[in-house]
Design a protein around this motif. Structure first.
Motif, mmCIF file in Angstrom:
data_model
loop_
_atom_site.group_PDB
_atom_site.id
_atom_site.type_symbol
_atom_site.label_atom_id
_atom_site.label_comp_id
_atom_site.label_asym_id
_atom_site.label_seq_id
_atom_site.Cartn_x
_atom_site.Cartn_y
_atom_site.Cartn_z
ATOM 1 N N ARG A 89 2.967 -10.964 -23.986
ATOM 2 C CA ARG A 89 3.976 -12.031 -23.963
ATOM 3 C C ARG A 89 5.057 -11.781 -22.922
ATOM 4 N NH1 ARG A 89 5.489 -8.607 -28.098
ATOM 5 N NH2 ARG A 89 7.713 -8.084 -28.242
ATOM 6 N N HIS A 90 4.964 -10.684 -22.208
ATOM 7 C CA HIS A 90 6.015 -10.302 -21.273
ATOM 8 C C HIS A 90 5.696 -10.781 -19.862
ATOM 9 C CE1 HIS A 90 7.603 -7.985 -24.546
ATOM 10 N NE2 HIS A 90 6.490 -7.278 -24.634
ATOM 11 N N GLY A 91 6.685 -10.602 -18.964
ATOM 12 C CA GLY A 91 6.529 -11.073 -17.593
ATOM 13 C C GLY A 91 6.896 -12.539 -17.485
ATOM 14 N N THR A 92 7.202 -12.984 -16.288
ATOM 15 C CA THR A 92 7.631 -14.374 -16.098
ATOM 16 C C THR A 92 6.507 -15.369 -16.389
ATOM 17 O OG1 THR A 92 7.113 -14.237 -13.735
ATOM 18 C CG2 THR A 92 9.385 -13.766 -14.394
ATOM 19 N N LYS A 93 5.249 -14.910 -16.382
ATOM 20 C CA LYS A 93 4.128 -15.799 -16.703
ATOM 21 C C LYS A 93 3.587 -15.538 -18.103
ATOM 22 C CE LYS A 93 2.851 -16.520 -11.885
ATOM 23 N NZ LYS A 93 1.772 -16.450 -10.857
ATOM 24 N N ARG A 94 4.291 -14.721 -18.884
ATOM 25 C CA ARG A 94 3.980 -14.474 -20.291
ATOM 26 C C ARG A 94 2.538 -13.979 -20.496
ATOM 27 N NH1 ARG A 94 6.915 -19.698 -20.701
ATOM 28 N NH2 ARG A 94 4.882 -20.665 -20.512
ATOM 29 N N CYS A 95 2.116 -13.036 -19.671
ATOM 30 C CA CYS A 95 0.732 -12.548 -19.771
ATOM 31 C C CYS A 95 0.645 -11.044 -19.547
ATOM 32 C CB CYS A 95 -0.152 -13.277 -18.763
ATOM 33 S SG CYS A 95 0.354 -13.024 -17.035
ATOM 34 N N GLU A 96 1.764 -10.327 -19.695
ATOM 35 C CA GLU A 96 1.797 -8.888 -19.425
ATOM 36 C C GLU A 96 2.080 -8.094 -20.693
ATOM 37 O OE1 GLU A 96 3.799 -9.655 -14.992
ATOM 38 O OE2 GLU A 96 4.814 -8.370 -16.466
ATOM 39 N N ALA A 97 1.443 -6.935 -20.811
ATOM 40 C CA ALA A 97 1.685 -5.997 -21.901
ATOM 41 C C ALA A 97 1.993 -4.631 -21.295
ATOM 42 C CB ALA A 97 0.469 -5.906 -22.819
#
Length: 228
Positions: A89-97
């Motif tokens: 849910r992280h990162g500006t594109k909501r796709c990072e863990a």
């Protein structure tokens, strides 16, 4: 710039006067909930912030900025699609863990290498040893290895290339003060890393308003309410 509350803002590094302990200092850590980010803002640190504020401080037992965002797990015991989806849910594109993990060194015909296999596949290295720099003088604080996850234990086309990309970060031991770099810390630097996994498939199907990185000077909700 990624979110850094005022108590752990980046400190300017001057050439020949780099102080690792001062530059990475965090007075008090907090949870993600306590951080109270405005709607739309996400945890999205840049490379040197991951190395200095998170990885180095974790290795030497000091405070890290957010205490519950970067989880410590045995990463290579899991395929990336087996990890909790809410972690992405992280990162500006909501796709990072983000994860801390130990890496295992094994011996092969090529010599000593890092084990990259999981139960259902392997991480194929696409770029290794890229320097992570800090400040205008580009002080090398760490190194970055990028990988692509392949399902199955054979190369493509028999294996399957996945949508998961991982960036693994290590501390550069040469920047650690000699009074800190004892045998225990040296061993931790060699085997302990922080990783950012990106799910490109989730990035492609994201809908809704964009997310943003939070400038350090932006006040929280409570500060907005007090000033109004």
């Amino acid at each position: 710039m990624a979110f850094l509350p005022s108590r752990f803002k980046k400190k300017k590094a001057l050439k020949g006067d780099f102080d690792l302990l001062e530059c990475s200092k965090v007075d008090v850590g907090m949870t993600e909930q306590e951080c109270n980010l405005p709607p739309g803002y996400r945890f999205s640190p840049v490379d040197d912030e991951l190395v200095l504020f998170y990885l180095f401080n974790k290795i030497v037992g000091r405070n890290i900025p957010l205490t519950d965002v970067v989880k410590e797990i045995d990463l290579y015991e899991h395929d990336p699609d087996q990890l909790p989806q809410d972690d992405y849910r992280h990162g500006t594109k909501r796709c990072e863990a983000y994860y801390f993990t130990n890496v295992e060194q094994v011996y092969s015909r090529e010599g000593k290498v890092t084990k990259r296999t999981t139960k259902g596949g392997y991480w194929k290295v696409t770029s290794e040893g890229k320097k992570v720099t800090y400040g205008d003088d580009e002080i090398v604080v760490g190194f970055k290895t990028s990988m692509l996850f392949n399902k199955g234990h054979v190369p493509a086309p028999r294996g399957t290339i996945s949508s998961f990309i991982m960036h693994e970060y290590r501390v550069n031991p040469s920047i650690v003060p000699v009074d800190v770099l004892n045998d225990s810390i040296r061993a931790k630097i060699e085997r302990f890393v922080v990783c950012k996994i990106v799910n490109k498939e989730k990035e492609a199907r994201q809908e809704g308003p964009p997310a943003y990185k939070l400038p350090p000077e932006l006040p929280s909700h409570e500060e907005d309410e007090e000033s109004s």
